[in-house]
Scaffold this motif. Structure first.
Motif, PDB file in Angstrom:
ATOM      1  N   GLN A  16      -5.487  -4.731 -18.316  1.00  0.00           N
ATOM      2  CA  GLN A  16      -4.807  -5.090 -17.084  1.00  0.00           C
ATOM      3  C   GLN A  16      -4.852  -6.587 -16.830  1.00  0.00           C
ATOM      4  O   GLN A  16      -3.866  -7.196 -16.420  1.00  0.00           O
ATOM      5  CB  GLN A  16      -5.450  -4.357 -15.907  1.00  0.00           C
ATOM      6  CG  GLN A  16      -4.760  -4.647 -14.575  1.00  0.00           C
ATOM      7  CD  GLN A  16      -5.594  -4.149 -13.407  1.00  0.00           C
ATOM      8  OE1 GLN A  16      -6.760  -3.828 -13.581  1.00  0.00           O
ATOM      9  NE2 GLN A  16      -5.005  -4.103 -12.242  1.00  0.00           N
ATOM     10  N   CYS A  17      -6.029  -7.173 -17.104  1.00  0.00           N
ATOM     11  CA  CYS A  17      -6.197  -8.580 -16.779  1.00  0.00           C
ATOM     12  C   CYS A  17      -5.288  -9.466 -17.613  1.00  0.00           C
ATOM     13  O   CYS A  17      -4.867 -10.531 -17.181  1.00  0.00           O
ATOM     14  CB  CYS A  17      -7.649  -8.987 -16.959  1.00  0.00           C
ATOM     15  SG  CYS A  17      -8.280  -8.702 -18.633  1.00  0.00           S
ATOM     16  N   LEU A 140      -9.497  13.158 -11.736  1.00  0.00           N
ATOM     17  CA  LEU A 140     -10.176  11.930 -12.154  1.00  0.00           C
ATOM     18  C   LEU A 140     -10.421  11.014 -10.960  1.00  0.00           C
ATOM     19  O   LEU A 140     -11.478  10.383 -10.858  1.00  0.00           O
ATOM     20  CB  LEU A 140      -9.330  11.215 -13.213  1.00  0.00           C
ATOM     21  CG  LEU A 140      -9.912   9.946 -13.818  1.00  0.00           C
ATOM     22  CD1 LEU A 140     -11.285  10.198 -14.424  1.00  0.00           C
ATOM     23  CD2 LEU A 140      -8.949   9.388 -14.876  1.00  0.00           C
ATOM     24  N   GLY A 141      -9.459  10.939 -10.047  1.00  0.00           N
ATOM     25  CA  GLY A 141      -9.641  10.098  -8.863  1.00  0.00           C
ATOM     26  C   GLY A 141     -10.809  10.539  -8.008  1.00  0.00           C
ATOM     27  O   GLY A 141     -11.527   9.712  -7.427  1.00  0.00           O
ATOM     28  N   GLU A 142     -11.019  11.851  -7.917  1.00  0.00           N
ATOM     29  CA  GLU A 142     -12.141  12.369  -7.134  1.00  0.00           C
ATOM     30  C   GLU A 142     -13.469  12.076  -7.827  1.00  0.00           C
ATOM     31  O   GLU A 142     -14.470  11.741  -7.172  1.00  0.00           O
ATOM     32  CB  GLU A 142     -11.986  13.867  -6.910  1.00  0.00           C
ATOM     33  CG  GLU A 142     -12.991  14.466  -5.948  1.00  0.00           C
ATOM     34  CD  GLU A 142     -12.900  13.885  -4.544  1.00  0.00           C
ATOM     35  OE1 GLU A 142     -13.934  13.872  -3.849  1.00  0.00           O
ATOM     36  OE2 GLU A 142     -11.801  13.420  -4.149  1.00  0.00           O
ATOM     37  N   GLN A 173      -4.348   3.806  -6.680  1.00  0.00           N
ATOM     38  CA  GLN A 173      -4.271   2.882  -5.551  1.00  0.00           C
ATOM     39  C   GLN A 173      -5.647   2.373  -5.137  1.00  0.00           C
ATOM     40  O   GLN A 173      -5.749   1.422  -4.365  1.00  0.00           O
ATOM     41  CB  GLN A 173      -3.608   3.589  -4.358  1.00  0.00           C
ATOM     42  CG  GLN A 173      -2.224   4.133  -4.646  1.00  0.00           C
ATOM     43  CD  GLN A 173      -1.289   3.076  -5.195  1.00  0.00           C
ATOM     44  OE1 GLN A 173      -1.187   1.979  -4.627  1.00  0.00           O
ATOM     45  NE2 GLN A 173      -0.592   3.387  -6.275  1.00  0.00           N
ATOM     46  N   ASN A 174      -6.685   3.017  -5.644  1.00  0.00           N
ATOM     47  CA  ASN A 174      -8.047   2.612  -5.332  1.00  0.00           C
ATOM     48  C   ASN A 174      -8.522   1.614  -6.379  1.00  0.00           C
ATOM     49  O   ASN A 174      -8.632   1.962  -7.559  1.00  0.00           O
ATOM     50  CB  ASN A 174      -8.953   3.854  -5.330  1.00  0.00           C
ATOM     51  CG  ASN A 174     -10.376   3.556  -4.889  1.00  0.00           C
ATOM     52  OD1 ASN A 174     -10.858   2.419  -4.967  1.00  0.00           O
ATOM     53  ND2 ASN A 174     -11.071   4.585  -4.434  1.00  0.00           N
ATOM     54  N   PRO A 175      -8.808   0.367  -6.002  1.00  0.00           N
ATOM     55  CA  PRO A 175      -9.202  -0.642  -7.001  1.00  0.00           C
ATOM     56  C   PRO A 175     -10.389  -0.207  -7.851  1.00  0.00           C
ATOM     57  O   PRO A 175     -10.461  -0.553  -9.038  1.00  0.00           O
ATOM     58  CB  PRO A 175      -9.548  -1.866  -6.144  1.00  0.00           C
ATOM     59  CG  PRO A 175      -8.758  -1.680  -4.885  1.00  0.00           C
ATOM     60  CD  PRO A 175      -8.736  -0.194  -4.643  1.00  0.00           C
ATOM     61  N   LYS A 176     -11.316   0.549  -7.288  1.00  0.00           N
ATOM     62  CA  LYS A 176     -12.489   0.987  -8.054  1.00  0.00           C
ATOM     63  C   LYS A 176     -12.113   1.956  -9.156  1.00  0.00           C
ATOM     64  O   LYS A 176     -12.842   2.111 -10.143  1.00  0.00           O
ATOM     65  CB  LYS A 176     -13.508   1.648  -7.111  1.00  0.00           C
ATOM     66  CG  LYS A 176     -14.843   1.969  -7.781  1.00  0.00           C
ATOM     67  CD  LYS A 176     -15.874   2.521  -6.807  1.00  0.00           C
ATOM     68  CE  LYS A 176     -15.592   3.965  -6.452  1.00  0.00           C
ATOM     69  NZ  LYS A 176     -16.737   4.593  -5.752  1.00  0.00           N
ATOM     70  N   CYS A 177     -10.955   2.614  -9.022  1.00  0.00           N
ATOM     71  CA  CYS A 177     -10.526   3.627  -9.987  1.00  0.00           C
ATOM     72  C   CYS A 177      -9.547   3.080 -11.027  1.00  0.00           C
ATOM     73  O   CYS A 177      -8.992   3.848 -11.817  1.00  0.00           O
ATOM     74  CB  CYS A 177      -9.888   4.808  -9.252  1.00  0.00           C
ATOM     75  SG  CYS A 177     -10.960   5.606  -8.046  1.00  0.00           S
ATOM     76  N   TYR A 178      -9.305   1.774 -11.021  1.00  0.00           N
ATOM     77  CA  TYR A 178      -8.344   1.164 -11.957  1.00  0.00           C
ATOM     78  C   TYR A 178      -9.118   0.316 -12.966  1.00  0.00           C
ATOM     79  O   TYR A 178      -9.394  -0.846 -12.729  1.00  0.00           O
ATOM     80  CB  TYR A 178      -7.349   0.290 -11.197  1.00  0.00           C
ATOM     81  CG  TYR A 178      -6.028   0.121 -11.919  1.00  0.00           C
ATOM     82  CD1 TYR A 178      -5.970  -0.319 -13.240  1.00  0.00           C
ATOM     83  CD2 TYR A 178      -4.820   0.395 -11.273  1.00  0.00           C
ATOM     84  CE1 TYR A 178      -4.777  -0.477 -13.898  1.00  0.00           C
ATOM     85  CE2 TYR A 178      -3.612   0.242 -11.927  1.00  0.00           C
ATOM     86  CZ  TYR A 178      -3.600  -0.197 -13.233  1.00  0.00           C
ATOM     87  OH  TYR A 178      -2.399  -0.351 -13.882  1.00  0.00           O
ATOM     88  N   PRO A 179      -9.476   0.895 -14.123  1.00  0.00           N
ATOM     89  CA  PRO A 179     -10.278   0.149 -15.103  1.00  0.00           C
ATOM     90  C   PRO A 179      -9.536  -1.062 -15.654  1.00  0.00           C
ATOM     91  O   PRO A 179      -8.294  -1.107 -15.668  1.00  0.00           O
ATOM     92  CB  PRO A 179     -10.519   1.179 -16.214  1.00  0.00           C
ATOM     93  CG  PRO A 179     -10.221   2.505 -15.595  1.00  0.00           C
ATOM     94  CD  PRO A 179      -9.179   2.256 -14.559  1.00  0.00           C
TER      95      PRO A 179
END
Length: 202
Positions: A16-17, A140-142, A173-179
């Protein structure tokens, strides 16, 4: 893992980066790509979904050896026990991944490398599977919201025919869940399960 059965494996790495996509058509070069991305970093966090084994064919073994920690998830009870023993400092979860919270039937293969919660995969090669068990499944989000301690620098996803469903169930949409980086196996099991490709999620 599907060693011995593998026809084609597409390992999709999304950085992503750097906004780059790497596609590897072997099962051997993931660590080289990861080394290029992470170097010898000692302070990373991983999520290994369909973790299988702490050492053998593990895409997180070297990271763990460098000092990383993370979350390991597997639907096979005996497999996750290995992580509890060998990676006691990690969060180790006996869970499957699905589109919603439910109880799934997990089908165990002869050599354990192609065990799956996909009934389509199981029915395609019935003689390969020797047993089954019931397992709790979460999206996975949970799993991310409940158990991730940080945003993963690296996520490995290998769930034998359910890769699209697993990715689609993430909370993007949760930044913590987007590796930062995702590696996922794509082979004949996903074709049997009539899955879409990871690009349709990512």
């Amino acid at each position: 893992m599907t060693k011995g059965w593998l026809i084609t494996s597409l390992v999709l790495l999304i950085a992503q980066c750097q906004k780059q996509i790497f596609i590897d058509t072997t099962t051997d070069d993931e660590e080289m790509l990861m080394s290029n991305l992470f170097g010898d970093s000692e302070n990373g966090y991983y999520a290994d979904i369909g973790a299988y084994d702490p050492m053998y064919q593990s895409n997180t073994f070297n990271l763990h050896s460098q000092g990383w920690s993370g979350v390991n998830v597997d639907a096979n009870h005996s497999r996750i026990q290995k992580f509890i023993y060998q990676r006691a400092e990690d969060t180790n979860l006996h869970l499957a991944v699905a589109s919603s919270e439910k109880i799934l039937t997990f089908y165990e293969s002869v050599d354990d490398s192609a065990s799956t919660a996909s009934e389509k995969v199981r029915n395609s090669q019935p003689s390969t599977f020797v047993g089954s068990s019931q397992v709790h499944a979460l999206p996975l989000g949970e799993i991310c919201r409940r158990y991730f301690l940080a945003k993963p620098n690296f996520m490995n996803l290998d769930v034998e025919g359910l890769g699209y469903e697993a990715l689609a169930s993430n909370d993007w949409q949760n930044p913590k869940c987007y590796p930062e980086v995702i590696s996922t196996e794509w082979n004949w099991l996903n074709t049997v399960a009539n899955e879409n490709t990871p690009r349709q999620v990512l």
